[in-house]
Design an enzyme around this catalytic site. Sequence first.
Site, PDB file in Angstrom:
ATOM      1  CG  ASP A  32      -2.015  -1.003   1.139  1.00  0.00           C
ATOM      2  OD1 ASP A  32      -2.053  -1.726   0.117  1.00  0.00           O
ATOM      3  OD2 ASP A  32      -2.824  -1.089   2.076  1.00  0.00           O
ATOM      4  CG  ASP A  36      -0.612   5.223  -0.014  1.00  0.00           C
ATOM      5  OD1 ASP A  36      -1.553   5.044  -0.817  1.00  0.00           O
ATOM      6  OD2 ASP A  36      -0.685   4.953   1.202  1.00  0.00           O
ATOM      7  CD  GLU A 113     -25.098 -12.289 -14.757  1.00  0.00           C
ATOM      8  OE1 GLU A 113     -24.827 -12.767 -15.873  1.00  0.00           O
ATOM      9  OE2 GLU A 113     -24.879 -11.118 -14.431  1.00  0.00           O
ATOM     10  CE  LYS A 115     -33.091  -8.675 -10.036  1.00  0.00           C
ATOM     11  NZ  LYS A 115     -33.126  -7.640  -9.029  1.00  0.00           N
ATOM     12  CG  ASP A 117     -31.032  -5.788  -3.120  1.00  0.00           C
ATOM     13  OD1 ASP A 117     -31.521  -5.035  -3.981  1.00  0.00           O
ATOM     14  OD2 ASP A 117     -31.527  -5.954  -1.993  1.00  0.00           O
ATOM     15  CE1 TYR A 229     -27.116  -5.096 -15.628  1.00  0.00           C
ATOM     16  CE2 TYR A 229     -26.476  -5.097 -13.310  1.00  0.00           C
ATOM     17  CZ  TYR A 229     -27.229  -4.589 -14.346  1.00  0.00           C
ATOM     18  OH  TYR A 229     -28.101  -3.567 -14.109  1.00  0.00           O
ATOM     19  CE  LYS A 294     -27.931 -10.981 -17.313  1.00  0.00           C
ATOM     20  NZ  LYS A 294     -26.762 -10.191 -16.974  1.00  0.00           N
ATOM     21  CE  LYS A 318     -36.583  -9.833  -6.718  1.00  0.00           C
ATOM     22  NZ  LYS A 318     -37.321  -8.681  -7.139  1.00  0.00           N
ATOM     23  CB  CYS A 412     -47.213 -15.957  36.741  1.00  0.00           C
ATOM     24  SG  CYS A 412     -47.826 -17.155  35.542  1.00  0.00           S
ATOM     25  CB  CYS A 415     -50.515 -19.325  38.414  1.00  0.00           C
ATOM     26  SG  CYS A 415     -48.792 -18.918  38.748  1.00  0.00           S
ATOM     27  CB  CYS A 430     -44.251 -18.369  36.414  1.00  0.00           C
ATOM     28  SG  CYS A 430     -45.407 -19.228  37.494  1.00  0.00           S
ATOM     29  CB  CYS A 435     -47.863 -22.053  36.807  1.00  0.00           C
ATOM     30  SG  CYS A 435     -48.429 -20.967  35.491  1.00  0.00           S
TER      31      CYS A 435
END
Length: 668
Positions: A32, A36, A113, A115, A117, A229, A294, A318, A412, A415, A430, A435
């Site tokens: 990196d 830079d 492939e 889809k 979102d 795509y 496709k 979907k 409770c 009861c 409880c 109960c």
Amino acid sequence: MEKAKKEIEELKKKIRYHNQRYYVLDAPEISDSEYDRLFQILLELEKQYPELKTPDSPTNRVGGKPGEGFSEVRHRLPMLSLDNGFNDQDIIDFQMRIQKFLKDDPFIDYLVEPKIDGLAVELVYEKGILKTVSTRGNGIVGEEVTQNAKTIMTIPLKLMEPVGAMFIPDLLEVRGEVYMEKDAFSRLNSDRKKRGLPVFASPRNAAAGSLRQLDPRVTARRPLNMFCYGTGIITDSKFETQDELMTCLQQWGLRVNRPYFKLCQTINEVMDYCHHLEEIKSQFPFEIDGAVIKVNRLILQERLGWKSRSPRWALAYKFRSLQETTRLIKIDVQVGRTGALTPVGHLEPVEIGGALIKRATLHNQDEINKKDIRELDTVIIQRAGDVIPEVVKVLKSKRTGRERKFIMPDRCPVCGADVVKKEGEAVLRCPNPDCPAQVRESLKHFVSKEAMNIDGLGDKTIVKLIEKGMVMEEADLYKLSFEDLLTIDKTKEKSAANLIRAIEKSKKTTLTRFIFALGIRHVGEHISRLFADHFGEFNRFRNAKREELTSVKGIGDEIADSVISYFEDVSNIRNINHLFESGIHFETMAYDSPSIVAGKTFVITGRLLSMKRSEAKELITRLGGRVGSSVSRGTDFLIVGESPGSKVAKAKELNITILDEDEFLRLS
Ligand code: IVH
């Protein structure tokens, strides 16, 4: 000046190359800091010689000045939408429609492939230089977001010209999806929360919000990405298939989701791959909401053409949505088998993944507070697999002021006993074992399929039996007569007889089922099996000391404590005794009759095929045998697996019985 120009060109080329390695291929060649450094030199030179700064320079990515809103862009070819399919039949219908339309029955293969979102954008390259980026807008006219899109590192400002690839067309329109990864989305949201800013509802909203920022410097700080795509206009296109087109986009330096493209020869393959993607969808670092199918051959795409809104050659399959928005009408409190009080949200019924959802668990007060859930709130509900539906979040923007906060009761609701809360637990309980709610829930659990499996004893009958005082504890079920059952309204003779038969049949059970049926806290099906396997008989389990319980692999302090306190309660012991008196008994298992293994010493050598060494040891111990580590006169059997060691010779010398794996298995 000439020297600077040359240097700038070289730097730009280098940086472009490393951008591609880093962002598109995910295979950087330099560190990196090295990157830079190159970038800084280029910045410096461009500052020194502003006339040499070109629009395609990588330094343009950091973003210019905030604009005044976005200008409009008219797409040369409309950016339309896709038809949706939701099941296999829709995929088959799609294929039939295509075959019918084409009439001459040509060979059709499909490229399938994920889809993505996100939001659709169009990149326009003129002679290989990125000129404009626009959003889909209404499909005809979109917004120009070039400055913002340039901050997305995977969008090349200039296309690459690799050897052997197709020459770069004068005009190339590339279409794809801009999105934000799930991790980046949660980081962005938690940062916004900290700063008191409103959070984004989904990664897609966050991506759209970020790309449509008026200040590109803000966009630059948001981690957006793009997959290409498809294409709009390409001058002089000579491609034959969608697949080939995608490969070429990749060679020009554009990012495509290549590992997840699948070329399918048959519609069955298409369906299988769609299902596969649906299964693994949560493993993607970004949201995918379906699969796009496709027609691969471009000549067929052309012949099939477009309807008013969508192409005939593609279909979006979907995935079932597992989240829906609905209203929380009211919250009430249910008491479970172990006395736990659970707040339950009653919902305006909503269909999620094919099931009508009317209720969602709200877990406990801490959860309610954390999510700030109130009665009458609009909420997003999630249903995943067989898990009880739950509230993912409240849509606070939909509040009207009429919503009511909810506080758990201190008694409770069934009861009236004062509820208790153990230190460190979020759950209220409880404490009253009599109960009626606890009795009912314990009975439901006792008769359930995985426990005693009493078929035909539904929740409603259980409630009636309790109301009529016929059943107070589990053992009472075994005292019920045919006539008793007929006194319950709506019970027909036939079902009463069936039920009596099912109750009788359940008396013969397994130790695992029985332990599970008792409903000891923290002792589910799996733990019950561990206990049954280890102890072999009920009384050994019942009398086990804490150390013996925790010596069972998989059993910790919490479970052991729960078992101990269960058997310390006299009413539990009384119930168990009654159950045995009524004839509960266990299917004979190997360890019920003394096994030949009992009391014998085994040594194992070599690799076993059917089980791990540790499992064989466990099996021998469970059957009352012992496992030694070396062959001696005290050894009764040597079990020989694959590639055995010198132990075989020793055993032969001492005349010890040698068993192969099959013989051992038959013995046990
Ligand atoms: S092909 C005619 N492939 O889904 C449009 N679309 O519901 C051809 N999308 O507007 C689109 N991933 O924004 C295609 N792999 C993919 C896609 C994809 C996401 C979006 C696209 C389109 C929308 C249609």
